[in-house]
Structures are given as C-alpha cells and as structure tokens.
Scaffold this active site. Structure first.
Site, PDB file in Angstrom:
ATOM      1  N   LYS A 157       0.891  -1.167   0.000  1.00 45.54           N
ATOM      2  CA  LYS A 157       0.000   0.000   0.000  1.00 45.54           C
ATOM      3  C   LYS A 157       0.926   1.213   0.000  1.00 45.54           C
ATOM      4  CE  LYS A 157      -4.178   1.683   2.269  1.00 45.54           C
ATOM      5  NZ  LYS A 157      -5.009   1.801   1.064  1.00 45.54           N
TER       6      LYS A 157
HETATM    7  N1  PPE Z   1      -7.674  -1.919  -2.937  1.00 42.18           N
HETATM    8  C1  PPE Z   1      -7.134  -0.685  -2.912  1.00 42.18           C
HETATM    9  C2  PPE Z   1      -6.435  -0.180  -4.126  1.00 42.18           C
HETATM   10  C3  PPE Z   1      -7.236   0.072  -1.751  1.00 42.18           C
HETATM   11  O1  PPE Z   1      -6.698   1.287  -1.704  1.00 42.18           O
HETATM   12  C4  PPE Z   1      -7.935  -0.432  -0.630  1.00 42.18           C
HETATM   13  C5  PPE Z   1      -8.066   0.372   0.630  1.00 42.18           C
HETATM   14  C6  PPE Z   1      -8.485  -1.733  -0.712  1.00 42.18           C
HETATM   15  C7  PPE Z   1      -8.330  -2.435  -1.889  1.00 42.18           C
HETATM   16  C8  PPE Z   1      -9.172  -2.369   0.453  1.00 42.18           C
HETATM   17  O2  PPE Z   1      -8.260  -2.645   1.486  1.00 42.18           O
HETATM   18  P1  PPE Z   1      -8.695  -2.743   3.000  1.00 42.18           P
HETATM   19  O3  PPE Z   1      -8.979  -1.367   3.474  1.00 42.18           O
HETATM   20  O4  PPE Z   1      -7.552  -3.372   3.678  1.00 42.18           O
HETATM   21  O5  PPE Z   1      -9.909  -3.590   3.037  1.00 42.18           O
HETATM   22  N2  PPE Z   1      -8.191   1.764   0.446  1.00 42.18           N
HETATM   23  C9  PPE Z   1      -7.972   2.645   1.569  1.00 42.18           C
HETATM   24  C10 PPE Z   1      -7.739   4.075   1.137  1.00 42.18           C
HETATM   25  C11 PPE Z   1      -8.852   4.773   0.463  1.00 42.18           C
HETATM   26  C12 PPE Z   1      -8.514   6.229   0.159  1.00 42.18           C
HETATM   27  O6  PPE Z   1      -9.250   6.839  -0.622  1.00 42.18           O
HETATM   28  O7  PPE Z   1      -7.544   6.755   0.703  1.00 42.18           O
HETATM   29  C13 PPE Z   1      -9.042   2.498   2.632  1.00 42.18           C
HETATM   30  O8  PPE Z   1     -10.099   1.940   2.380  1.00 42.18           O
HETATM   31  O9  PPE Z   1      -8.817   2.940   3.757  1.00 42.18           O
END
Ligand code: PPE
Length: 311
Positions: A157
C-alpha cells in the site's frame, strides 16, 4: 477534511496545524511512501480500532517491499495510535499512518534520507455517500489498467501507486459514474481505486485471488470469513468483466468503503442484493462490537471511564 487536535509525528503528539514537513521530502517528489487506512468504531465498551495489528503488519510488509526500514516496531506504532486516539477523543474516526522517505537528498535513490512517520486521525463518514451504501453505486470499468505485479508490487500500500487510482477515479467521475474498477493488463478484474471487488452469482461469492494485481485487503479477508460463517460458498478466482455484467450482485469492500453495493457496472443494472446487504449488516455488527464471536478483531482504546460512571 475535518481537523482534529493532534497528529502523531515522529514520536511526538503535535498540534494539527504544526504537523509540517519539508517540500524537498523524497516522498513528495517520488511517491516513496507507504500508508494504511484504519477505522475506529464506537462500541458499547468505548472506541475500538478494527484489526489494528493486521493493518500495522501490512504497513510493515509494504515498507519491506520498498526496501524501507520503519524506525518504529508494530508494537510502538500500536501504542502511538492509542495515544493519538486518547488525545483526540473521537468516538469514531479514520486513522491514517504514513511512513515516507523524508528530507535529505533528492534524486531517485533514497540515499540516506530519514524515514518520517506520522499518524493522522479524523472523522470520515461514508466513503461513497450514504445513498451509495444503501442503494448501491454506479461503476465503470476503467481504461486505466491496475499496476502490474512487475511494475510496482501490488501488495504494497504505497503512496505512488495511488496515481493509478487517482486516474481511474477521475475518469469515472468525468464520465458520470461513482467509482471505477480496474482490470489487469491481461484483462482480469483487479481492484477499485480504493476497494476490493466481489461478484455474486447463483449464491456463490467470488473475488479475485491475491495473485491478481490487488491489494491484500483486510476488509476482503473479514468479508471472506463472515461469508463462510454465514454459510455462503466463496471462491477466490480470476474474474473477467462479463462476470460482473452477468452477476446477480456486485459489491466493493474496503476500510473506507466498508461493504458498498454496486447497482450497475458499465450500465448493466444489478441492484443492492440480499447477500450484499446481509454481509454489510454483518460487517457493521462486527466492527461495532455487537457480535462477540469476532471480539479479537477489536482493539479497545482506553479513554477513561464514561462520564456517567464517574458520578
Ligand atoms: N484496494 C485498494 C487499491 C485500496 O486502496 C484499498 C483500501 C483496498 C483495496 C481495500 O483494502 P482494506 O482497506 O484493507 O480492506 N483503500 C484505503 C484508502 C482509500 C482512500 O481513498 O484513501 C481504505 O479503504 O482505507
């Protein structure tokens, strides 16, 4: 964004307005940072951070993939998060830890630049609107492909990766949609700009495997567990765009987005279906501590005794 009282920056709580960095910071120029998105929810035992250690472990894994040495252990970052939440006194909030190569030298190599670490917390409501959470969002398949496994490690990330997400989001909004879904170079369904994608057909829940260019979502992991516990068959398999068009239900998950129903993909009408809504409800019960079977996922923040208990 709503300012709060304090930000944790390199080991200290500083006032929100004082949390500054130098414009020559490496991370600003080259996107050389890693971050997390975490939510803290109000429960009947006080504020609780959902899967805090899992998020901090992912932060550490992201850093490793960037050859970055985090100057704090997971335990120290957990304590820092608690300190910050105690200082800000919010019942519910979003938490954003970030670590990035700081000020020292410029040039693509990270050289001897320090790694700066900050943790920000502030109230953040529905990511894709409350209406979207109720009735579903309209999604388009993006013309932007998700970063490939050999372009930037997709399990990280990392801040720089979000240029990919930003372009997909911009395109979707310009075209009048709420959100995008990105495909891989081979044409398999990958992620939304900030979400994992799920499709439901004939009662079976499918989501792309971790080997597709997706972020290993923590909400994905939570939802897979909840779905299995609710008795729904789940499969992790590569999906193509017509799997989305022909699905009975599509939904997207993420810490920010929680469980958001998708009501159309490229104008193929779907609808906020029963399995999505059951999972959404189950998720809210779990994060707010109303389902004791998953109590291990909650990291309770000690904010002192509630006011009425002091009398
Ligand atoms: N894919 C991506 C590309 C992504 O950024 C997130 C989280 C997920 C999947 C889901 O991951 P998880 O939160 O572990 O279930 N995106 C984060 C950031 C969003 C933003 O706009 O900044 C979040 O959901 O916190």
């Amino acid at each position: 964004m709503q300012a709060t009282d304090k930000i944790w920056l390199n080991g200290e709580l500083v006032d929100w307005a004082e949390a500054r960095i130098h414009v020559a910071s490496h991370g600003l120029h080259y996107g050389t940072g890693v971050f997390e998105g975490i939510r803290c929810y109000a429960t009947d035992r006080g504020p609780a951070v959902f899967r805090l250690l899992d998020h901090l472990e992912r932060l550490r894994a992201s850093a490793r993939l960037l050859y970055m040495r985090l100057p704090y252990t997971v335990g120290e970052l957990r304590r820092a998060t608690h300190e910050l939440l105690q200082a800000n006194g919010l019942a519910e909030c979003y938490i954003r830890p970030i670590a990035f190569y700081g000020y020292g030298e410029l040039g693509v190599h990270t050289g001897s630049n320090p790694v700066d670490v900050a943790i920000i917390s502030w109230p953040w409501g529905a990511y894709l609107s409350e209406e979207g959470q109720r009735s579903g969002i309209r999604v388009m398949v993006s013309s932007w492909r998700r970063v490939d496994a050999n372009t930037i490690p997709h399990a990280a990330k990392a801040t720089g990766v979000y240029l990919n997400s930003m372009l997909a989001t911009h395109e979707a909004r310009r075209c009048g949609y709420d959100e995008a879904i990105m495909l891989t170079d081979e044409g398999y369904v990958a992620d939304g700009p900030g979400e994992t994608v799920f499709a439901v057909r004939g009662g079976v829940i499918s989501t792309p495997p971790l080997s597709t260019s997706i972020l290993p979502g923590i909400t994905r992991d939570t939802v897979l567990r909840l779905a299995a516990d609710l008795g729904y068959p789940v499969v992790e398999r590569p999906l193509i765009r017509s799997d989305l068009y022909l699905a009975d239900e599509v939904f997207m998950t993420g810490t920010a987005a929680e469980v958001t129903p998708v009501r159309s993909v490229d104008d193929h009408e779907l609808g906020a279906g029963p399995i999505t809504l059951a999972l959404q409800q189950a998720y809210w019960e779990v994060v707010r501590g109303r389902d004791r079977r998953y109590a291990d996922w909650l990291d309770l923040v000690d904010v002192g005794a509630p006011a009425e208990a002091e009398a």
